[in-house]
Scaffold this active site. Structure first.
Site: not given
Length: 214
Positions: A10, A191-193
Site C-alpha cells: 500500500k 514510496s516508503r519514504l
C-alpha cells in the site's frame, strides 16, 4: 515465495510529519494522535503490542489494552503470574507498539516497567464490569487447563458466591506502567519514504527530538 503475499503493498499518502510540527513533549504529541484515533472511531484504538523478554533474551509479544497514560508512562493491567507478568518481574524492560492503520500511523515506545500503586489497581479493578472482575479470579492466566468446561464451572461458582456483593481485587492482579525512555512517531509516506520522529529522554529530564531515516 508466495507471490500473492509478496505483492501485497500500500502506498501511504494521507499526511506527513515534520519536526517543526510536533510538540516538544512526546506525551502531548501522543495525546494529540490518540485523540485523533478516537475521533476516527478506530476499532480498539487503545490496543497495543507489548513485547517482553526473559532474562536470557527469549522474546515474547502479545496485544494488551492501554488503560491510562500521562507523563509518568503508559499503564495496562494484567495477572502478575502470567507469562508477561513473570517476564517483566525478571526483566522489567518492555516495548509497546500502537498501529493505527486507517491513519497510516504507528507509535513505538521503549522503557522500563514498574507496578502501579495498590490504590490505582484497586480503583481500576472496581471500575470493571462484574463479570470481568470475576474473570480475574477464574483464570490462572497462561497456565495449561484441561478444558473450557472447568473454566466455565469455576466462573459460575464465583457468580453465585459474589452475587450482589463486591468482588475484591486478586492480590496477583494489577497495573503495570511502562516508563518510556524513547517514543517514536511514524507517519506513512509515499514510496516508503516514511516520516519517523524519535523522542529520546536525556539525563536532565528533557526530550531530544530527531528524525530517523525510513
Amino acid at each position: 515465495m508466495d507471490k500473492t503475499v509478496a505483492d501485497l503493498r500500500k502506498d501511504y499518502t494521507l499526511q506527513g510529519l515534520n519536526e517543526t510540527d510536533v510538540a516538544a513533549n512526546p506525551f502531548i504529541q501522543f495525546q494529540k494522535w490518540f485523540d485523533e484515533a478516537l475521533t476516527a472511531q478506530l476499532l480498539e484504538a487503545n490496543a497495543m503490542t507489548l513485547a517482553t523478554t526473559t532474562p536470557d533474551g527469549k522474546p515474547s509479544a502479545r496485544i494488551v489494552l492501554l488503560k491510562d497514560f500521562d507523563e509518568r508512562g503508559f499503564v495496562f493491567f494484567t495477572n502478575y503470574n502470567s507469562h508477561k507478568g513473570q517476564e517483566l518481574a525478571e526483566n522489567p524492560q518492555a516495548a509497546l507498539v500502537f498501529w493505527w492503520a486507517e491513519l497510516e500511523r504507528q507509535v513505538r515506545i521503549c522503557g522500563h516497567v514498574e507496578k502501579v500503586s495498590e490504590n490505582d489497581s484497586d480503583r481500576y479493578f472496581q471500575s470493571r464490569p462484574f463479570n470481568s472482575r470475576l474473570g480475574a479470579w477464574v483464570s490462572n492466566q497462561s497456565d495449561i487447563i484441561e478444558s473450557r468446561t472447568l473454566l466455565e464451572q469455576r466462573f459460575q461458582e464465583l457468580q453465585a458466591k459474589y452475587k450482589n456483593q463486591d468482588v475484591p481485587r486478586p492480590p496477583h492482579w494489577g497495573g503495570l506502567r511502562v516508563i518510556p525512555t524513547e517514543i517514536e512517531f511514524w507517519q506513512g509516506r509515499s514510496s516508503r519514504l516514511h516520516d519517523r520522529i524519535l523522542y529520546t529522554l536525556l539525563d536532565n529530564g528533557n526530550w531530544k527530538i530527531q528524525r530517523l531515516s525510513p
